[in-house]
Design a protein around this motif. Structure first.
Motif, PDB file in Angstrom:
ATOM      1  N   ALA A 126      49.713  51.038 -41.218  1.00 21.53           N
ATOM      2  CA  ALA A 126      49.623  50.784 -39.777  1.00 21.53           C
ATOM      3  C   ALA A 126      48.195  50.962 -39.286  1.00 21.53           C
ATOM      4  O   ALA A 126      47.696  50.184 -38.452  1.00 21.53           O
ATOM      5  N   MET A 127      47.514  52.000 -39.778  1.00 19.90           N
ATOM      6  CA  MET A 127      46.123  52.256 -39.413  1.00 19.90           C
ATOM      7  C   MET A 127      45.239  51.056 -39.761  1.00 19.90           C
ATOM      8  O   MET A 127      44.464  50.571 -38.929  1.00 19.90           O
ATOM      9  N   ALA A 128      45.362  50.577 -40.990  1.00 16.16           N
ATOM     10  CA  ALA A 128      44.537  49.449 -41.426  1.00 16.16           C
ATOM     11  C   ALA A 128      44.858  48.192 -40.626  1.00 16.16           C
ATOM     12  O   ALA A 128      43.955  47.467 -40.195  1.00 16.16           O
ATOM     13  N   ASN A 129      46.154  47.930 -40.414  1.00 15.19           N
ATOM     14  CA  ASN A 129      46.555  46.739 -39.671  1.00 15.19           C
ATOM     15  C   ASN A 129      45.986  46.737 -38.261  1.00 15.19           C
ATOM     16  O   ASN A 129      45.467  45.725 -37.775  1.00 15.19           O
ATOM     17  N   GLY A 130      46.099  47.860 -37.578  1.00 15.78           N
ATOM     18  CA  GLY A 130      45.607  47.937 -36.213  1.00 15.78           C
ATOM     19  C   GLY A 130      44.098  47.784 -36.140  1.00 15.78           C
ATOM     20  O   GLY A 130      43.571  47.134 -35.223  1.00 15.78           O
ATOM     21  N   ALA A 131      43.396  48.366 -37.093  1.00 18.29           N
ATOM     22  CA  ALA A 131      41.939  48.262 -37.106  1.00 18.29           C
ATOM     23  C   ALA A 131      41.485  46.828 -37.360  1.00 18.29           C
ATOM     24  O   ALA A 131      40.528  46.347 -36.739  1.00 18.29           O
ATOM     25  N   ILE A 132      42.152  46.143 -38.259  1.00 15.31           N
ATOM     26  CA  ILE A 132      41.810  44.744 -38.531  1.00 15.31           C
ATOM     27  C   ILE A 132      42.036  43.891 -37.284  1.00 15.31           C
ATOM     28  O   ILE A 132      41.217  43.026 -36.942  1.00 15.31           O
ATOM     29  N   THR A 133      43.131  44.151 -36.586  1.00 18.66           N
ATOM     30  CA  THR A 133      43.425  43.393 -35.369  1.00 18.66           C
ATOM     31  C   THR A 133      42.316  43.574 -34.339  1.00 18.66           C
ATOM     32  O   THR A 133      41.876  42.603 -33.701  1.00 18.66           O
ATOM     33  N   GLY A 134      41.844  44.810 -34.169  1.00 14.00           N
ATOM     34  CA  GLY A 134      40.744  45.055 -33.255  1.00 14.00           C
ATOM     35  C   GLY A 134      39.466  44.360 -33.692  1.00 14.00           C
ATOM     36  O   GLY A 134      38.727  43.806 -32.867  1.00 14.00           O
ATOM     37  N   PHE A 135      39.191  44.373 -34.988  1.00 14.97           N
ATOM     38  CA  PHE A 135      38.006  43.699 -35.515  1.00 14.97           C
ATOM     39  C   PHE A 135      38.062  42.201 -35.240  1.00 14.97           C
ATOM     40  O   PHE A 135      37.079  41.596 -34.790  1.00 14.97           O
ATOM     41  N   VAL A 136      39.215  41.596 -35.494  1.00 12.92           N
ATOM     42  CA  VAL A 136      39.370  40.152 -35.299  1.00 12.92           C
ATOM     43  C   VAL A 136      39.130  39.773 -33.836  1.00 12.92           C
ATOM     44  O   VAL A 136      38.399  38.814 -33.533  1.00 12.92           O
ATOM     45  N   LYS A 137      39.722  40.512 -32.938  1.00 10.36           N
ATOM     46  CA  LYS A 137      39.595  40.208 -31.511  1.00 10.36           C
ATOM     47  C   LYS A 137      38.143  40.315 -31.061  1.00 10.36           C
ATOM     48  O   LYS A 137      37.654  39.484 -30.278  1.00 10.36           O
ATOM     49  N   SER A 138      37.447  41.328 -31.544  1.00 11.02           N
ATOM     50  CA  SER A 138      36.061  41.539 -31.134  1.00 11.02           C
ATOM     51  C   SER A 138      35.103  40.579 -31.847  1.00 11.02           C
ATOM     52  O   SER A 138      34.197  40.014 -31.223  1.00 11.02           O
ATOM     53  N   ALA A 139      35.294  40.383 -33.144  1.00 10.14           N
ATOM     54  CA  ALA A 139      34.404  39.505 -33.898  1.00 10.14           C
ATOM     55  C   ALA A 139      34.453  38.071 -33.387  1.00 10.14           C
ATOM     56  O   ALA A 139      33.455  37.339 -33.459  1.00 10.14           O
ATOM     57  N   ALA A 140      35.599  37.671 -32.853  1.00  6.59           N
ATOM     58  CA  ALA A 140      35.774  36.290 -32.393  1.00  6.59           C
ATOM     59  C   ALA A 140      34.763  35.893 -31.321  1.00  6.59           C
ATOM     60  O   ALA A 140      34.389  34.720 -31.219  1.00  6.59           O
ATOM     61  N   ILE A 141      34.321  36.846 -30.511  1.00  5.70           N
ATOM     62  CA  ILE A 141      33.391  36.500 -29.436  1.00  5.70           C
ATOM     63  C   ILE A 141      31.934  36.519 -29.893  1.00  5.70           C
ATOM     64  O   ILE A 141      31.042  36.159 -29.125  1.00  5.70           O
ATOM     65  N   GLU A 142      31.705  36.918 -31.155  1.00  5.02           N
ATOM     66  CA  GLU A 142      30.330  37.012 -31.635  1.00  5.02           C
ATOM     67  C   GLU A 142      30.012  36.135 -32.836  1.00  5.02           C
ATOM     68  O   GLU A 142      28.841  35.990 -33.190  1.00  5.02           O
ATOM     69  N   LEU A 143      31.013  35.570 -33.469  1.00  2.00           N
ATOM     70  CA  LEU A 143      30.741  34.757 -34.651  1.00  2.00           C
ATOM     71  C   LEU A 143      29.866  33.557 -34.278  1.00  2.00           C
ATOM     72  O   LEU A 143      30.085  32.915 -33.247  1.00  2.00           O
ATOM     73  N   PRO A 144      28.897  33.237 -35.120  1.00  2.00           N
ATOM     74  CA  PRO A 144      27.986  32.119 -34.810  1.00  2.00           C
ATOM     75  C   PRO A 144      28.561  30.761 -35.216  1.00  2.00           C
ATOM     76  O   PRO A 144      29.594  30.678 -35.884  1.00  2.00           O
TER      77      PRO A 144
END
Length: 199
Positions: A126-144
């Protein structure tokens, strides 16, 4: 499209390959038995994999391990398995792979239902899943370069072993075909920063 699929030899990886291979070129990677061998807990091996494959249009990860043990037995060392594999391994595919994905290409990572609906012994996952979800949401606004990123969060598979299904008491399993369709949606679509929940 040219797609790099990490975790290609697993139950989910095989289903995703079958879903996409009729219209895309799939290059499979896994610990063993695939087109390329890679241990995604090791950044140097991830870099070597991308160097061998060259430019791709999409990267899919259906890989990542985490221990299933009661919380009182979850030592820092055991928890590091989930951190190094499912969490950092998948994130490093993006951090390293961004230079190898063509403009407008995509990353699709795998999480799971436990981030929303916990079970005994599932805390590390659960810890890993939640962290990945947060990463995906945040990375989406910065990917070039118009790059996209999403994750797929499946329930337990109806095709999983009885032992594994029994771990998810009271859960209605989903077919692996349904889950594979979510990867198709991510790769062939235009959305980014999404978590496709197949519950």
């Amino acid at each position: 499209m040219k797609i790099l699929l990490i975790g290609a030899t697993g139950l989910l990886g095989k289903a995703v390959k079958q879903e996409l291979e009729s219209e895309h070129e799939i290059i499979g990677a896994a610990l063993e038995g695939a087109d390329l061998n890679v241990d995604m807990t090791k950044p140097d091996q991830i870099r070597e994999m991308f160097e061998k494959v060259g430019k791709v249009d999409a990267v899919i990860s259906t890989a990542g391990d985490a221990p299933f043990v009661p919380l009182e037995e979850l030592t820092p060392e055991l928890n590091d398995v989930g951190i190094e594999s499912k969490l950092k391994g998948q994130i490093n595919l993006v951090l390293i792979g961004v230079d190898y994905v063509n403009d407008g290409g995509s990353f699709t990572l795998t999480t799971g239902i436990l981030m929303d609906d916990p079970i005994p012994k599932g805390t590390s996952s659960a810890m890993a899943n939640g962290a990945i979800t947060g990463f995906v949401k945040s990375a989406a606004i910065e990917l070039p370069r118009g790059l996209r990123i999403n994750s797929v969060s499946p329930n337990v598979f109806s095709e999983a072993s009885k032992e594994h299904r029994d771990t998810f008491q009271g859960f209605e399993p989903v077919s692996i075909k349904q889950v594979a369709l979510a990867f198709r949606k991510s790769v062939n679509g235009k959305q980014t920063g999404q978590t496709y929940k197949v519950y």
